[in-house]
Design an enzyme around this catalytic site. Structure first.
Site, mmCIF file in Angstrom:
data_model
loop_
_atom_site.group_PDB
_atom_site.id
_atom_site.type_symbol
_atom_site.label_atom_id
_atom_site.label_comp_id
_atom_site.label_asym_id
_atom_site.label_seq_id
_atom_site.Cartn_x
_atom_site.Cartn_y
_atom_site.Cartn_z
ATOM 1 N N GLY A 55 0.843 -1.200 0.000
ATOM 2 C CA GLY A 55 0.000 0.000 0.000
ATOM 3 C C GLY A 55 0.872 1.241 0.000
ATOM 4 O O GLY A 55 1.780 1.376 0.828
ATOM 5 N N GLU A 142 12.319 -2.706 16.031
ATOM 6 C CA GLU A 142 13.778 -2.542 16.166
ATOM 7 C C GLU A 142 14.311 -1.379 15.322
ATOM 8 O O GLU A 142 15.257 -0.688 15.715
ATOM 9 C CB GLU A 142 14.473 -3.848 15.763
ATOM 10 C CG GLU A 142 15.976 -3.834 15.841
ATOM 11 C CD GLU A 142 16.510 -3.562 17.250
ATOM 12 O OE1 GLU A 142 16.210 -4.348 18.150
ATOM 13 O OE2 GLU A 142 17.225 -2.548 17.430
ATOM 14 N N GLY A 200 20.398 15.189 0.852
ATOM 15 C CA GLY A 200 19.248 14.329 1.131
ATOM 16 C C GLY A 200 19.209 13.800 2.558
ATOM 17 O O GLY A 200 18.386 12.949 2.888
ATOM 18 N N GLU A 203 15.574 17.000 6.156
ATOM 19 C CA GLU A 203 14.264 17.260 5.539
ATOM 20 C C GLU A 203 14.196 18.726 5.110
ATOM 21 O O GLU A 203 14.959 19.563 5.605
ATOM 22 C CB GLU A 203 13.160 17.039 6.584
ATOM 23 C CG GLU A 203 13.222 15.722 7.300
ATOM 24 C CD GLU A 203 12.419 14.648 6.612
ATOM 25 O OE1 GLU A 203 11.658 14.981 5.688
ATOM 26 O OE2 GLU A 203 12.584 13.474 6.982
ATOM 27 N N LYS A 218 13.287 8.928 20.188
ATOM 28 C CA LYS A 218 14.106 7.711 20.266
ATOM 29 C C LYS A 218 14.532 7.437 21.713
ATOM 30 O O LYS A 218 14.598 6.279 22.142
ATOM 31 C CB LYS A 218 15.317 7.847 19.343
ATOM 32 C CG LYS A 218 14.906 7.782 17.859
ATOM 33 C CD LYS A 218 15.992 8.268 16.936
ATOM 34 C CE LYS A 218 15.593 8.123 15.473
ATOM 35 N NZ LYS A 218 16.531 8.816 14.559
HETATM 36 N N1 HSE Z 1 15.854 11.886 10.631
HETATM 37 C C1 HSE Z 1 16.403 10.720 11.215
HETATM 38 C C2 HSE Z 1 17.902 10.911 11.447
HETATM 39 C C3 HSE Z 1 16.158 9.522 10.327
HETATM 40 O O1 HSE Z 1 18.472 11.861 10.905
HETATM 41 O O2 HSE Z 1 18.513 10.148 12.184
HETATM 42 C C4 HSE Z 1 16.385 8.200 10.975
HETATM 43 O O3 HSE Z 1 15.539 7.983 12.084
#
Ligand code: HSE
Length: 388
Positions: A55, A142, A200, A203, A218
């Site tokens: 999907g 994980e 890249g 963001e 995290k």
């Molecule tokens: N934006 C996150 C980072 C991606 O730069 O670590 C991976 O979780």
């Protein structure tokens, strides 16, 4: 009725529905469609894996994957989850909506779920865990912390005999890339962000990374597995080196502070930390810290992640590796699928259910690196001591 997950003696394949065809989703789909890869992992035990539906909101994303007609490609994500023949849903959409609705729907139907969605797990972890336990559907995640680094299952399983005191990590590759560029090339923060976007890594809106929200999410997930509580990621303090009123995360880190720290043998890293006091309270924070250049954290550069565990019996352990990217993160997602194919349960294993808990206000109680630099003053928790 679909066969039970990992039920012994059955040769029926584990039927997988995949949601999301971004970088990680494509890498997962490619492996599942690769007969050689599937045969290789099958020889190591467990049921075969079979991709039956994909999907993606943009159906054009499946182009180039060479999907056989037997694999349904749909832009109706709810319909994929509702297929009666699925054993497992792999959610790689990211974000809260519609991922939360789809993931709950899968768990309510008793499907196994594998996800890399750190924002969703951190924000809704306690209620998702409750739902998964209620329906008996295994939830594995994980890939949500450290990309390809195995860290959550080792915390639960391999460190079960220890009392974990703290878990600290460079868990955000984007900010580590930016800080590394500022340190190595002497570039200013805004230029390093633009460069990370061009490559890249960052963001278009980098705020979740640079302001420490991703690292807080995290850290909440690490705290759940290390200390048995779900912390509200929004309540995890995010510090700044430039004073309490400054924007959090790495946004206030200046080239001058990096240079002054370097003169003393330190580098600046964005770290998320969770620790448990002797009385059982769990504290957590995210902040730019100073670490000795020669330490394991100090020598972890670019998009690489590292997680440091302090525990009795073993002392200090480090888990270092690629924290993001399609192939590395797909390794963790696929290993979770294989765990389900072998009849293993949720990521939390045999741990008791974790309740939501308040974040203790206790901040960093160790030494600080205080730098008087122009402009103003910069202050960093001194996490890994001075160079030997
Ligand atoms: N934006 C996150 C980072 C991606 O730069 O670590 C991976 O979780």
């Amino acid at each position: 009725m679909s066969p039970r997950l990992g039920s012994e003696g059955t040769e029926a394949p584990l039927r997988v529905g995949l949601l999301g065809l971004g970088t990680v989703g494509r890498a997962v789909a490619e492996a599942l469609l690769d007969a050689g890869w599937c045969d290789g992992v099958r020889r190591r035990g467990g049921r075969a894996l079979q991709l039956v539906a994909v999907g993606a909101r943009d159906p054009g994303r499946s182009r180039g994957l060479g999907m056989p007609a037997s694999v349904e490609a749909s832009s109706d994500l709810d319909a994929v989850v509702a297929r009666p023949d699925l054993d497992v849903v792999v959610e790689l959409l990211g974000g809260l909506d519609p991922a939360e609705r789809l993931l709950r729907s899968a768990l309510e139907r008793g499907r196994g779920v594998v996800t890399a969605n750190k924002a969703l797990l951190a924000a809704r972890g306690a209620s998702l865990e409750r739902l998964a336990r209620w329906t008996g559907a295994p939830l594995r995640f994980e890939a949500a912390v450290g990309g390809g680094i195995p860290i959550l299952t080792p915390l639960v399983r391999d460190l079960a005999a220890t009392q974990i005191r703290s878990v600290s990590g460079i868990v955000n590759g984007t900010t580590n890339h930016i800080l590394t560029a500022m340190t190595r090339d002497g570039v200013a923060y805004p230029d390093a962000v633009v460069d990370a976007q061009r490559l890249g890594f960052a963001e278009a809106d980098p705020s979740a990374d640079v302001e420490g929200l991703d690292a807080a999410a995290k850290s909440a997930i690490l705290a759940r597995l290390a200390f048995g509580v779900w912390l509200d990621p929004e309540a995890i303090p995010r510090g700044s080196s430039a004073g309490e009123d400054a924007a959090p995360g790495i946004t206030g880190v200046t080239p001058q502070a990096i240079l002054a720290a370097g003169d003393r043998g330190f580098v600046i890293k964005l770290v998320g930390r969770a620790e448990q006091s002797a009385d059982g309270t769990v504290s957590a924070w995210v902040a730019p810290v100073a670490v000795a250049r020669s330490s394991p954290m100090g020598s972890t550069d670019g998009v690489t992640n590292i997680i440091e565990i302090e525990a009795d019996r073993v002392g200090r352990l480090w888990f270092r590796g690629p924290g993001a990217g399609g192939p590395a993160t797909s390794s963790a997602v696929l290993a979770d699928l294989l765990a389900l194919a072998r009849g293993e349960g949720a990521t939390w294993g045999a741990l008791p259910e974790a309740p939501p808990a308040a974040v203790s206000a206790k901040g960093w109680s160790g030494p600080w690196l205080d730098l008087k630099v122009d402009p103003g003053r910069s202050r960093f928790p001194l996490l890994a001591g001075p160079p030997a």
